[in-house]
Design a protein around this motif. Structure first.
Motif, PDB file in Angstrom:
ATOM      1  N   UNK A  87       0.846  -1.199   0.000  1.00  0.00           N
ATOM      2  CA  UNK A  87       0.000   0.000   0.000  1.00  0.00           C
ATOM      3  C   UNK A  87       0.879   1.245   0.000  1.00  0.00           C
ATOM      4  N   UNK A  88       0.516   2.198  -0.851  1.00  0.00           N
ATOM      5  CA  UNK A  88       1.200   3.490  -0.937  1.00  0.00           C
ATOM      6  C   UNK A  88       0.181   4.559  -0.552  1.00  0.00           C
ATOM      7  N   UNK A  89       0.348   5.146   0.621  1.00  0.00           N
ATOM      8  CA  UNK A  89      -0.632   6.100   1.137  1.00  0.00           C
ATOM      9  C   UNK A  89      -0.088   7.523   1.045  1.00  0.00           C
ATOM     10  N   UNK A  90      -0.894   8.408   0.482  1.00  0.00           N
ATOM     11  CA  UNK A  90      -0.521   9.814   0.344  1.00  0.00           C
ATOM     12  C   UNK A  90      -1.229  10.648   1.403  1.00  0.00           C
ATOM     13  N   UNK A  91      -0.514  11.643   1.942  1.00  0.00           N
ATOM     14  CA  UNK A  91      -1.085  12.517   2.948  1.00  0.00           C
ATOM     15  C   UNK A  91      -1.905  13.621   2.277  1.00  0.00           C
ATOM     16  N   UNK A  92      -2.676  14.351   3.099  1.00  0.00           N
ATOM     17  CA  UNK A  92      -3.489  15.433   2.566  1.00  0.00           C
ATOM     18  C   UNK A  92      -2.621  16.459   1.837  1.00  0.00           C
ATOM     19  N   UNK A  93      -3.110  16.869   0.690  1.00  0.00           N
ATOM     20  CA  UNK A  93      -2.446  17.873  -0.146  1.00  0.00           C
ATOM     21  C   UNK A  93      -1.150  17.363  -0.802  1.00  0.00           C
ATOM     22  N   UNK A  94      -0.738  16.131  -0.489  1.00  0.00           N
ATOM     23  CA  UNK A  94       0.477  15.616  -1.135  1.00  0.00           C
ATOM     24  C   UNK A  94       0.229  15.449  -2.634  1.00  0.00           C
ATOM     25  N   UNK A  95      -0.934  14.902  -2.941  1.00  0.00           N
ATOM     26  CA  UNK A  95      -1.441  14.927  -4.314  1.00  0.00           C
ATOM     27  C   UNK A  95      -2.933  15.235  -4.221  1.00  0.00           C
ATOM     28  N   UNK A  96      -3.384  16.132  -5.025  1.00  0.00           N
ATOM     29  CA  UNK A  96      -4.806  16.447  -5.053  1.00  0.00           C
ATOM     30  C   UNK A  96      -5.257  17.407  -3.966  1.00  0.00           C
ATOM     31  N   UNK A  97      -6.536  17.828  -4.029  1.00  0.00           N
ATOM     32  CA  UNK A  97      -7.097  18.768  -3.064  1.00  0.00           C
ATOM     33  C   UNK A  97      -7.503  18.079  -1.761  1.00  0.00           C
ATOM     34  N   UNK A  98      -7.876  18.885  -0.776  1.00  0.00           N
ATOM     35  CA  UNK A  98      -8.309  18.379   0.531  1.00  0.00           C
ATOM     36  C   UNK A  98      -9.468  17.397   0.392  1.00  0.00           C
ATOM     37  N   UNK A  99     -10.366  17.679  -0.536  1.00  0.00           N
ATOM     38  CA  UNK A  99     -11.610  16.909  -0.641  1.00  0.00           C
ATOM     39  C   UNK A  99     -11.396  15.430  -0.928  1.00  0.00           C
ATOM     40  N   UNK A 100     -10.264  15.054  -1.530  1.00  0.00           N
ATOM     41  CA  UNK A 100     -10.071  13.634  -1.865  1.00  0.00           C
ATOM     42  C   UNK A 100      -9.493  12.844  -0.697  1.00  0.00           C
ATOM     43  N   UNK A 101      -9.188  13.525   0.411  1.00  0.00           N
ATOM     44  CA  UNK A 101      -8.719  12.813   1.600  1.00  0.00           C
ATOM     45  C   UNK A 101      -7.299  12.298   1.476  1.00  0.00           C
TER      46      UNK A 101
END
Length: 285
Positions: free
Chosen positions: A242-256
């Motif tokens: 599993x590769x987990x991205x933090x908030x704002x690391x990729x994408x906007x806040x809304x995608x979690x």
């Protein structure tokens, strides 16, 4: 002279034989140690606590919930417990057999920080409403275990005022035989191949038809060819990495917290030899 040479050769042969025998014994002994460590059952105790305090218009709440390891081989126990202490900022001198002390240390530190923030908010009435709750929450949970690996994940939620709070999620996989954290899963020369697979998985999740669509949706640099690797290390869950991205690391806040999951069986040629050796051992048991 001939006799001396033969004697010398005999000594070398005997020494070599003894050395090989010794290495064989050491290897067998190490294998036996690892086998016993893997067979030692692992047990946890769920412990949790919360503390609240108020100042002015603000209510401050700190809470923590931990799957604390209580039984297992000592290498694994110490490794996971030290990792938990690092995350909770508990005192280095704390007794690792007393998980409730870890909870108290965490909540005491968190409440102090929240009260400092609340005091500053109270000094500016436009930033605070009556009954506003500032919060610091942490969960440390065991999410996966097989005969070789154990994975824990730390999730946090923090709200210090404003439009919304922040979430984080960091997973870590431990090797059961010695407690070592898995931090080198892939071959260095195959990382771009891994990024390609991550990009394809996220493309399916977000139901877009092309890399350009995904790149725009996740706010990725226009010159990038793949999704970047996440800041956190990948971890094992079931038969996937599993590769987990933090908030704002990729994408906007809304995608979690977007996460890609790649089946290990599809990654064999990309795995580091040390990891692949362990995984082959698992697959043959």
């Amino acid at each position: 002279m001939k006799k001396s040479v033969l004697t010398f050769l005999s000594v070398i042969i005997v020494c070599s034989f003894l050395a090989c025998q010794q290495r064989g014994l050491q290897g067998n002994y190490q294998e036996e140690i690892e086998k016993k460590a893997q067979q030692t059952s692992f047990a946890i105790q769920n412990v949790k606590d919360s503390v609240s305090d108020s100042i002015g218009k603000a209510l401050c709440t700190s809470s923590i919930n931990i799957d604390y390891p209580t039984k297992g081989n000592p290498y694994l126990l110490n490794s996971i417990r030290e990792w938990i202490i690092d995350w909770t900022y508990a005192n280095d001198t704390i007794d690792m057999n007393e998980p409730l002390a870890i909870l108290r240390d965490f909540n005491a530190a968190s409440i102090h920080e929240l009260m400092v923030e609340a005091k500053e908010l109270n000094e500016n009435p436009t930033l605070i409403e009556n009954g506003m709750e500032l919060a610091q929450e942490m969960e440390i949970k065991k999410i996966f275990e097989d005969n070789l690996f154990i994975t824990y994940i730390v999730t946090t939620y923090t709200y210090l005022g404003g439009a919304h709070g922040t979430f984080t999620a960091w997973g870590t996989t431990f090797r059961k035989s010695d407690g070592k954290v898995l931090d080198h899963i892939f071959r260095n020369d195959k990382l771009t191949d891994v990024q390609q697979l991550i990009s394809e998985d996220l493309q399916k999740q977000f139901e877009v038809n092309s890399w350009d669509e995904l790149r725009e949706q996740l706010f990725i640099d226009e010159y990038a060819s793949y999704v970047p690797m996440p800041q956190s290390d990948p971890y094992i869950k079931n038969d996937s990495i599993v590769f987990c991205y933090q908030q704002y690391e990729i994408g906007p806040y809304a995608i979690g917290l977007p996460a890609a999951r790649l089946a290990i069986k599809d990654l064999k040629e990309m795995l580091a030899p040390s990891f692949l050796k362990n995984y082959k051992t698992k697959s043959t048991k």
